[in-house]
Design an enzyme around this catalytic site. Structure first.
Site, mmCIF file in Angstrom:
data_model
loop_
_atom_site.group_PDB
_atom_site.id
_atom_site.type_symbol
_atom_site.label_atom_id
_atom_site.label_comp_id
_atom_site.label_asym_id
_atom_site.label_seq_id
_atom_site.Cartn_x
_atom_site.Cartn_y
_atom_site.Cartn_z
ATOM 1 N N GLU B 49 0.816 -1.234 0.000
ATOM 2 C CA GLU B 49 0.000 0.000 0.000
ATOM 3 C C GLU B 49 0.841 1.272 0.000
ATOM 4 O O GLU B 49 0.469 2.263 0.630
ATOM 5 C CB GLU B 49 -0.993 -0.003 1.167
ATOM 6 C CG GLU B 49 -2.160 -0.945 0.916
ATOM 7 C CD GLU B 49 -3.457 -0.547 1.611
ATOM 8 O OE1 GLU B 49 -3.604 0.614 2.010
ATOM 9 O OE2 GLU B 49 -4.337 -1.420 1.735
ATOM 10 N N HIS B 272 -2.388 -0.910 9.807
ATOM 11 C CA HIS B 272 -1.963 -2.299 10.064
ATOM 12 C C HIS B 272 -0.786 -2.274 11.030
ATOM 13 O O HIS B 272 -0.109 -1.258 11.177
ATOM 14 C CB HIS B 272 -1.488 -2.958 8.760
ATOM 15 C CG HIS B 272 -2.593 -3.344 7.835
ATOM 16 N ND1 HIS B 272 -2.824 -4.635 7.442
ATOM 17 C CD2 HIS B 272 -3.529 -2.600 7.208
ATOM 18 C CE1 HIS B 272 -3.856 -4.672 6.618
ATOM 19 N NE2 HIS B 272 -4.312 -3.442 6.451
#
Lengths: 423, 423
Positions: B49, B272
């Site tokens: 990402e 995350h």
């Protein structure tokens, strides 16, 4: 494996020209192909342009006793057209669909809808691991002004990389297919230099078939004669390529092609000619195995072809970005037009005209948006291949520079600027 | 290599949540991530990402002294978001873009535009060949009604196949990334069973970090708390997986995760949690190397998971075909409507209305055409994965049947009908 181990492999390759409703005498040709393959009982028959899965299923049924193993590689909207029939069990198979494969708006060319790919089969033959690849690259519609050149070079690189990374433990590597590349075309040289694959036509001492090994010849009644005008003998774009990895030696004993007729001098099986090769694999001490990418001369050739491919992809990227920018401007204009139409519709006067023009404007906007997205993706795909090429170019140059024998060879210093973007 | 050879590898993995304009405190987080990576000096940092190439370039400049090698994997319209920083030279890299990755019309989910992929790096460390893979699979937006399940299973299979075919000569295989799969999800089991990869969290004896090794935890201020409601400790969807091939033995000495804060208890680096593993590779006699797919019990597990995945892909195919058929009917209706409008326009009376409706009808037709093509392609992609699964299922069953120890195990006879389509 015994030291005097020897394995004979009989290979068949044909681009079958099997477009439903469009290809002439398709049903008859597929039937005759099945009869011929059954009669000859090759070890492996690799086919391209079997666009109809029904044709594959027909052949599968027909060939089942002689070729118990078969696989059809599905991809894209239509399919990759690739399939294979094998006398020996297939241990594993997989496929890689090329990232770039023409343009969806070139509907009349149709390549984009096929999802062109490379299929891989792993076979175990007498304790030997054979990786067999079958592929079909993007067609060349206009050799003088080839708008698909960058895509085909990127495909050749992806193909070479796929073979390189998936065949590291194979004893023998075989690649058959319609590359849509002439032997001296950039993509063909790139593929051969990077993988070390040998061309059966150039290697064999026993060739019989069409002039200069051509696989599209003017004698073939299905061939568009005008397209072949610049090439009196035809063109060679279908290949049987092979290599053996250390410990083995592979040679092409015989290579046969059809020559504008079917093998029994009847109507041709396709608009392409079939290739039939007999390969012989033998044990050889590791030091006898030819290693084409190790010497300084071979490395110079590799560097040169990597540079050429890099430059071609760079051109392609510039073009993709130009189209994306152009589509970006059209989107801007479309938005302006929409705003204007909304204002006119609200203000009365030419209200009806404004409302009528509203939907085409939205259409224009959506179309331009799709073109923008597509070319952004194209630029990313080309950039990806270019980065891989550049990395390998850097490493080949380092190896070349370290090599004491190669100090005098080649001009290396030029075009160093391109090193800056990728490590 | 010496018999007492030992290699320590420190690995970092993080899904960076780096969506330009949307992700909170992106600039600050990227800066702090760079500082942390520089300070820790891992052997390999694998990131997901990183959607903005500018972020990658920023990190690259910042990390250059500690991590001289780096690569950004470009694909799709936006990019795969994958990148890697390495202390050691990268010998080779390539990537595989997943055939299926959501739907272009689900714009708000955006996965389709990213071109989700798996990146491969080949490193040579003290004479050992390390294949490191980094990936990010399709997100799960609704666990109860997951319309992307078949795509994620197909991606897990493609990932497993890519690793299987490209790592045959590697000594050590490492896979890091955000799989968007819980440990017991079908895709995760399929991946592990087919590749034989081990899960660092389950293998290590020294774990410190979030509860149950979760990589999205409610303590993280960037996490959508509502989505995590059913999971009090959070979810584990990011992984460090590894295996050593014969002759080597690999173990995970320590595994650390962040736990809702950055490593210094500040604002988190992402939504995350980061994974930090210390792996140890040692020489081991071939007979000591664990081979998870060889025993009858493991083969039974493999057969069971292959069957489950096959069934899931089959369901997905039925759905894709339903959509293609539906779009086909809409095309038919659109064509009828167009013909009717043409007749009305020619006949006078409601002429203006007919002309006004003409363009939306064409729009409907084109839209339905696009949906039809997309779902045809989806069905082909699922069918391809299913065929590969089926082939391997057949081979696993054969091996299982031949195995004298396994005669009594598992119910094997069921669902044999599926054998008929593929050999």
């Amino acid at each position: 494996m015994k030291p005097n181990f020897s394995l004979r492999l009989r290979i068949f390759n044909l681009n079958c020209w099997g477009i439903p409703y469009l290809s002439k005498h398709r049903g008859d040709r597929v039937k005759r192909l099945g009869d011929f393959l059954n009669m000859e009982s090759f070890d492996l028959a690799l086919l391209e342009e079997v666009w109809s899965e029904q044709d594959f299923q027909y052949l599968r049924q027909k060939l089942l006793p002689t070729y118990p193993a078969a696989h059809y590689f599905r991809s894209g909207v239509i399919g990759s057209g690739l399939c294979v029939f094998s006398k020996h069990p297939i241990q594993e198979f997989t496929q890689h669909v090329y990232t770039l494969n023409g343009y969806p708006y070139m509907i009349h060319h149709g390549d984009w809808f096929c999802g062109k790919a490379v299929g891989l089969l792993v076979l175990h033959l007498s304790g030997l691991v054979l990786n067999a690849y079958v592929t079909h690259l993007h067609a060349e519609y206009n050799r003088q002004k080839d708008i698909y050149l960058a895509h085909r070079v990127a495909q050749a690189w992806e193909l070479a990389q796929f073979i390189h990374h998936t065949s590291k433990k194979a004893d023998v590597v075989l690649l058959c297919g319609d590359l849509n590349l002439h032997p001296k075309d950039l993509g063909c040289r790139l593929l051969k230099e990077w993988t070390g694959l040998h061309d059966a036509y150039l290697e064999t001492r026993d060739f019989k078939g069409s002039e200069e090994g051509c696989t599209m010849v003017p004698e073939n009644c299905y061939v568009n004669q005008r397209e072949l005008e610049p090439f009196p003998f035809g063109i060679r774009i279908d290949y049987v390529l092979y290599k053996a990895v250390s410990g083995f030696y592979i040679s092409c004993k015989t290579l046969r092609t059809t020559a504008g007729h079917d093998p029994h001098s009847g109507t041709p099986l396709s608009d392409h000619e079939a290739l039939m090769a007999t390969l012989c694999v033998r044990h050889s001490p590791p030091q006898h195995t030819p290693s084409p990418t190790h010497g300084p001369a071979e490395r110079s050739q590799l560097i040169s072809v990597l540079k050429e491919a890099w430059a071609e992809l760079d051109l392609g990227m510039a073009q993709a970005r130009w189209w994306a920018t152009f589509a970006g401007y059209v989107i801007g204009l479309g938005l302006l037009l929409l705003a204007l139409l909304c204002a006119l519709a609200a203000g009365g006067g030419v209200r009806e005209v404004a409302i009528m023009l509203w939907t085409p404007s939205v259409g224009l906007l959506l179309g331009a948006g799709a073109v923008y997205l597509f070319h952004m993706q194209e630029a990313k795909g080309l950039s990806r291949a270019r980065a891989e090429l550049q990395h390998m170019l850097g490493r080949a140059r380092e190896a070349h520079d370290l090599d004491p024998e190669s100090q005098a060879a080649l001009f290396l210093g030029q075009q160093e600027g391109d090193r800056s973007e990728e490590q």
